[in-house]
Write a protein that holds these residues in place. Structure first.
Motif, PDB file in Angstrom:
ATOM      1  N   GLY A  15      20.608  27.323 -42.553  1.00 13.05           N
ATOM      2  CA  GLY A  15      21.051  28.528 -43.041  1.00 13.05           C
ATOM      3  C   GLY A  15      22.219  28.529 -43.974  1.00 13.05           C
ATOM      4  N   PRO A 200       8.643  30.919 -33.173  1.00 12.67           N
ATOM      5  CA  PRO A 200       9.120  31.364 -34.466  1.00 12.67           C
ATOM      6  C   PRO A 200      10.290  32.213 -34.260  1.00 12.67           C
ATOM      7  CG  PRO A 200       7.228  32.914 -33.687  1.00 12.67           C
ATOM      8  CD  PRO A 200       7.420  31.669 -32.530  1.00 12.67           C
ATOM      9  N   GLY A 201      11.357  31.599 -34.780  1.00  7.83           N
ATOM     10  CA  GLY A 201      12.762  32.721 -34.786  1.00  7.83           C
ATOM     11  C   GLY A 201      13.779  31.432 -33.900  1.00  7.83           C
ATOM     12  N   ALA A 202      13.398  30.422 -33.515  1.00  7.62           N
ATOM     13  CA  ALA A 202      14.242  29.625 -32.800  1.00  7.62           C
ATOM     14  C   ALA A 202      14.341  28.466 -33.583  1.00  7.62           C
ATOM     15  CB  ALA A 202      13.464  29.393 -31.558  1.00  7.62           C
ATOM     16  N   PHE A 203      15.689  27.881 -33.436  1.00  8.16           N
ATOM     17  CA  PHE A 203      16.123  26.777 -34.530  1.00  8.16           C
ATOM     18  C   PHE A 203      17.314  26.100 -33.730  1.00  8.16           C
ATOM     19  CE2 PHE A 203      18.294  30.761 -35.437  1.00  8.16           C
ATOM     20  CZ  PHE A 203      19.730  30.227 -35.522  1.00  8.16           C
ATOM     21  N   ARG A 206      16.197  22.020 -34.198  1.00 10.96           N
ATOM     22  CA  ARG A 206      16.494  21.415 -35.433  1.00 10.96           C
ATOM     23  C   ARG A 206      17.983  21.443 -35.706  1.00 10.96           C
ATOM     24  NH1 ARG A 206      15.562  25.139 -40.603  1.00 10.96           N
ATOM     25  NH2 ARG A 206      13.888  23.782 -40.524  1.00 10.96           N
ATOM     26  N   ALA A 357      19.161  36.000 -32.496  1.00 12.76           N
ATOM     27  CA  ALA A 357      18.794  36.513 -33.804  1.00 12.76           C
ATOM     28  C   ALA A 357      18.257  38.026 -33.706  1.00 12.76           C
ATOM     29  CB  ALA A 357      17.517  35.745 -34.422  1.00 12.76           C
ATOM     30  N   GLY A 358      17.788  38.619 -34.835  1.00 14.14           N
ATOM     31  CA  GLY A 358      17.394  39.968 -34.744  1.00 14.14           C
ATOM     32  C   GLY A 358      18.514  41.003 -35.151  1.00 14.14           C
ATOM     33  N   LYS A 359      18.475  42.165 -34.459  1.00 14.78           N
ATOM     34  CA  LYS A 359      19.605  43.120 -34.759  1.00 14.78           C
ATOM     35  C   LYS A 359      20.944  43.206 -34.239  1.00 14.78           C
ATOM     36  CE  LYS A 359      16.085  45.612 -36.882  1.00 14.78           C
ATOM     37  NZ  LYS A 359      15.711  46.941 -36.289  1.00 14.78           N
ATOM     38  N   VAL A 363      24.377  36.822 -35.642  1.00 18.99           N
ATOM     39  CA  VAL A 363      23.207  35.782 -35.296  1.00 18.99           C
ATOM     40  C   VAL A 363      23.923  34.563 -35.500  1.00 18.99           C
ATOM     41  CG1 VAL A 363      21.228  35.026 -36.802  1.00 18.99           C
ATOM     42  CG2 VAL A 363      21.645  37.302 -36.355  1.00 18.99           C
ATOM     43  N   ILE A 431      15.466  37.295 -29.223  1.00 18.88           N
ATOM     44  CA  ILE A 431      15.553  37.984 -30.319  1.00 18.88           C
ATOM     45  C   ILE A 431      16.061  39.577 -29.834  1.00 18.88           C
ATOM     46  CG2 ILE A 431      14.059  39.080 -32.306  1.00 18.88           C
ATOM     47  CD1 ILE A 431      13.974  36.097 -32.429  1.00 18.88           C
ATOM     48  N   VAL A 432      17.147  40.202 -30.324  1.00 23.36           N
ATOM     49  CA  VAL A 432      17.404  41.542 -30.114  1.00 23.36           C
ATOM     50  C   VAL A 432      16.879  42.672 -30.837  1.00 23.36           C
ATOM     51  CG1 VAL A 432      19.567  42.673 -29.437  1.00 23.36           C
ATOM     52  CG2 VAL A 432      19.508  40.501 -29.218  1.00 23.36           C
ATOM     53  N   PHE A 445       2.725  41.904 -32.992  1.00 23.17           N
ATOM     54  CA  PHE A 445       3.141  40.736 -33.800  1.00 23.17           C
ATOM     55  C   PHE A 445       2.984  39.489 -33.132  1.00 23.17           C
ATOM     56  CE2 PHE A 445       6.840  37.885 -33.942  1.00 23.17           C
ATOM     57  CZ  PHE A 445       6.702  37.467 -35.491  1.00 23.17           C
ATOM     58  N   TYR A 446       3.328  39.331 -31.914  1.00 20.82           N
ATOM     59  CA  TYR A 446       3.092  38.181 -30.955  1.00 20.82           C
ATOM     60  C   TYR A 446       1.657  37.922 -30.822  1.00 20.82           C
ATOM     61  CZ  TYR A 446       8.092  37.584 -30.216  1.00 20.82           C
ATOM     62  OH  TYR A 446       9.266  37.436 -30.065  1.00 20.82           O
ATOM     63  N   PHE A 449       0.473  36.174 -33.798  1.00 23.09           N
ATOM     64  CA  PHE A 449       0.527  34.984 -34.000  1.00 23.09           C
ATOM     65  C   PHE A 449      -0.148  33.978 -33.004  1.00 23.09           C
ATOM     66  CE2 PHE A 449       3.096  31.341 -32.269  1.00 23.09           C
ATOM     67  CZ  PHE A 449       3.709  30.730 -32.985  1.00 23.09           C
TER      68      PHE A 449
END
Ligand SMILES: Cc1cc2nc3c(=O)[nH]c(=O)nc-3n(C[C@H](O)[C@H](O)[C@H](O)COP(=O)(O)O)c2cc1C
Ligand code: FES
Lengths: 597, 162
Positions: A15, A200-203, A206, A357-359, A363, A431-432, A445-446, A449
């Motif tokens: 990031g 997706p949306g997890a890091f 990494r 993450a998210g709203k 984050v 994810i909020v 969405f899921y 996926f």
């Protein structure tokens, strides 16, 4: 790390690198050189600090000053003021959102107060490309201890005693897994690290590999010692170039120092690690698929048993663990199982890393003891919901998990509580969502996926998920009937019960949990043809409010498809047949003359 | 999956053979071979897959099966400026879909396609690990954060004359 008086640590996570942290490092170094300070102050690029929201981050050691949202142009001021004159650069300090006061160091930030860092202990503290720094923080001492003081059985017992459970999603007791792999006799065994991180949306994984690669290498060697394996494999997504680069450097340095190879630390123990690349398939995170993929095949799952611990890679006993699971191992060996098992809840020991993450305001990457509540994570560490909006749901467990609501906020987070609440721990994505997120659309969405990622081997998952998606699509278009909700639920159970692997067995969870927690929202789409959150485009209509429209033509000019007509100083009109519902007109209008219905 | 007809040159053939050889022409190394080959050629058309199959002594169907299984492998060439929109969950809840629709509209192509002049191609990926900057768009190696539908024009303008 003794020679220098001060250190400037710059975040080198993905990031922050995307926001020019490379040039920040360069500028800092240059400024130091012009001032002739390069021998007193060292600039280091580290792994992720976790506070991604306000990146790029620059931290000054030893005083822990925490500068946020630093730009390359700010470097001169940091050197001149902080390093030369000893005055902090106030405008770059983190501002407490409550009392608007600047916070000088990270220890006093709400974001860090409740965190305990075990898996992330070195992330943001060391240069991940320099093995000496890892060693300076007790690196490879756990491996040394195992090889010289403990028998393989002692190691397994320690891990069992610690209560560590797998962090890749399933939560299987790690010590037990090692024990089974150790007991299966074979001429060759394998230690595998699962770094596929498909959620997706997890890091998390990494970030660990980018920030502290040696922690994983060392733990894999310890695992190899405990089960009698000489070969390790890391299966990593090709989409993680930075993590791959740092792993390669770490492998080279470890070999050079004799920490991997044929005669590790002179004890005769042999162990080496290879990297295998994934190629973008979510199902490859499932351990049997992962093993097939490493063998060069399509990454399709096979029925368990046999488990990998019996018949894994190339048919040999194989131990598969997640990155974060490994990242806990050396700490357990060094500090003792009884230190680790005092942290957490009765059945879930230690900590868990989450990608928040998210709203949400903050984050980032966090690590909290098991048993922390969702409320503490979202509102204290996460700083609450963005733009003062209302909290609606938090999704955990990725495509296999569910959406939890207000009523779950005080649930202590652990493997069993999340399952009981209708979600799961998963790998740690969190994810909020706020009031503007439609829960039907989220479930869709899921499913989109999973439809894309289903490998197609078994029909419930291949065909069933597609049908689920179509039903959800009908609902979001306002074309469904109430009976469809029962159909949806029935089909969810069939798919869960009959799918071959964990993908299909869990893919209906996002639907089931939203049906349970947001039933009214589904009904609103069906009976009122309305999306209460205002997200489903097919159910939206942009209209001009006659009384408010002054005919300034701003909306007509900004409309990308020419759907708005009307003369100057006349009321305008939006043609619903042309409108693509992009919302540009609403945003542009200064007179509140455009509304969404 | 459609593919375009490609005529491989002598040197291309040699390159593929060389890559296969560097992995000892082992069937089990197929995915590594494909990674290296795509790194070199940019994509994996049927003609290349045939050579790989021959070299690794396996059926073309098996190679094709693997190429089409993994989303990282592509049988179509990418544009000069490949655009990837992150559709991971964090980006999704912060409005990635609007951004994607806008790119499609501006470029007149669908996901997986390349513009006629070969300049832009459009793809989606799942989480690039910069969720703090959501929604995220990549053009080549460059990352754009907090992109809105309105910002799409600006991004494309950067590449207009390149
Ligand atoms: C569809 C699916 C996807 C998975 N993805 C991952 C993943 O990305 N990373 C991971 O570590 N485990 C993943 N798992 C779990 C693995 O199968 C396996 O349980 C795990 O790697 C074991 O390691 P642990 O015991 O340390 O958690 C996935 C499972 C399923 C069913
Ligand atoms: S979801 Fe887009 S960067 Fe993570």
């Amino acid at each position: 790390m003794t020679k220098y008086k001060m250190y400037l640590l710059v975040c080198g996570g993905t990031g922050c690198r995307a926001s020019a942290s490379d040039s920040i490092v360069e500028n800092l170094k240059q400024e130091l050189e012009t001032k002739g300070l390069q021998d007193e102050v060292q600039v280091l690029m580290t792994g992720c600090f976790g506070f991604c929201e306000k990146g790029p981050i620059v931290k000054v050691q030893p005083d822990n000053t925490f500068y946020t949202q630093v730009k390359p142009e700010d470097c001169a001021e940091i050197i001149e003021e902080h390093i030369v004159k000893g005055r902090k650069v106030n405008r770059l300090l983190y501002e407490d959102p409550e009392n608007k006061k600047h916070i000088e160091d990270s220890k006093h930030m709400n974001f860090y107060k409740k965190q305990i860092r075990i898996a992330l202990r070195n992330c943001g503290f060391i240069d991940p490309e320099n093995v000496d720094e890892y060693i300076a923080r007790d690196g490879y001492s756990a491996l040394g201890k195992c090889l010289s003081e403990l028998t393989p059985k002692d190691v397994v017992d320690q891990i069992k005693e610690s209560g560590l459970r797998g962090r890749g999603g399933g939560g299987f007791p790690t010590g037990l897994k090692w024990e089974i792999a150790a007991k299966n006799e074979a001429d060759q065994k394998y230690v595998v690290c699962n770094a596929d991180e498909g959620d997706p949306g997890a890091f998390m994984d990494r970030s660990i590999l980018e920030g502290d690669p040696h922690a994983v290498l060392e733990a894999m060697a310890i695992c190899g010692y405990s089960m009698g394996a000489t070969k390790g494999l890391i299966y990593i997504r090709a989409e993680y170039p930075l993590a791959i680069k740092r792993l390669k450097i770490a492998l080279e340095q470890a070999r050079e120092y004799g920490l991997l190879g044929t005669d590790i630390l002179g004890t005769g123990f042999e162990f080496d690690i290879e990297i295998r690349y994934g190629a973008g398939a979510f199902v490859c995170g499932e351990e049997t698929s992962l093993i097939h993929s490493m063998e060069g095949l399509r990454g399709e799952p096979t029925i368990k048993p046999p488990y990998p611990a019996e018949k894994g890679y190339l048919g040999k006993p194989t131990n598969v663990n997640n990155v974060e699971t490994y990242a806990n191992i050396t700490a357990i060996i060094n500090k003792g199982a009884n230190w680790f098992n005092k942290i957490g809840t009765e059945k879930s020991k230690g900590t868990k890393v989450f990608a928040l993450a998210g709203k949400i305001n903050n984050v980032g990457l966090i690590e909290v003891p098991m048993g922390t509540t969702l409320r503490e994570v979202i509102f204290e560490i996460g700083g609450g919901i963005k733009d003062g909006k209302k909290f609606k749901a938090v999704q955990t467990g990725g495509p296999s998990g569910g959406c939890l609501t207000e009523k779950h906020l005080d649930t202590p987070i652990d493997f069993d509580n999340l399952l009981a609440a209708g979600s799961m721990m998963g790998s740690g994505g969190m994810i909020v969502m706020d009031e503007d997120n439609c829960m039907v659309a989220t479930a869709k969405f899921y499913l989109d996926f999973t439809v894309e990622e289903s490998c197609g081997k078994c029909s419930p998952c291949r065909i069933g998920n597609k049908r689920l998606y179509e039903l959800l699509d009908r609902i979001t278009q306002g074309k469904a009937e109430m009976e469809d909700l029962q159909r949806l639920r029935n089909m969810c159970y069939v798919i869960k019960d009959t799918s071959l692997c964990g993908l299909g067995q869990t893919s209906p969870n996002p639907i089931l949990s939203t049906l349970d927690n947001f039933w009214d929202e589904y009904v609103a789409h069906i009976t009122d043809h309305k999306c209460p959150a205002g997200q489903c485009k097919d159910l939206m209509k942009y209209e001009v409010v006659e009384e408010n429209c002054v005919g300034c033509t701003a909306c007509a000019r900004v409309c990308p498809v020419g759907a708005i007509s009307g003369d100057k100083k006349q009321t305008h009109y939006i043609d619903p047949a042309i409108c693509i519902k992009c919302g540009a007109c609403e945003e542009r209008c200064k007179f509140d003359a455009i509304i969404v219905k | 999956m459609s593919s375009i007809k490609v005529k491989l040159k002598e040197q291309d053939l040699n390159k593929i053979k060389e890559i296969c050889k560097s992995f000892n022409n082992e069937e089990g190394e197929l995915i590594n071979v494909l990674h290296k080959t795509q790194e070199h050629f940019g994509y994996l058309p049927a003609e290349i897959q045939e050579v790989v199959a021959q070299e690794l002594n396996m059926s073309v169907a098996k190679v094709y099966g693997v190429v089409t299984f993994y989303s990282f492998f592509t049988m179509l060439p990418k544009g000069k400026f490949p655009i990837s929109i992150c559709t991971g969950t964090a980006c999704y809840v912060r409005g990635a879909d609007n951004v994607l629709q806008e790119f499609k509209r501006q470029l007149g192509i669908e996901v997986g396609e390349t513009s006629e002049d070969g300049k832009y191609s459009l793809s989606c990926l799942r989480c690039v690990g910069a969720c703090g900057l959501a929604p995220v768009v990549l053009v080549g190696d460059k990352t754009y954060g907090r992109v809105s539908a309105e910002g799409v024009k600006e991004i494309l303008a950067e590449y207009q004359d390149k």
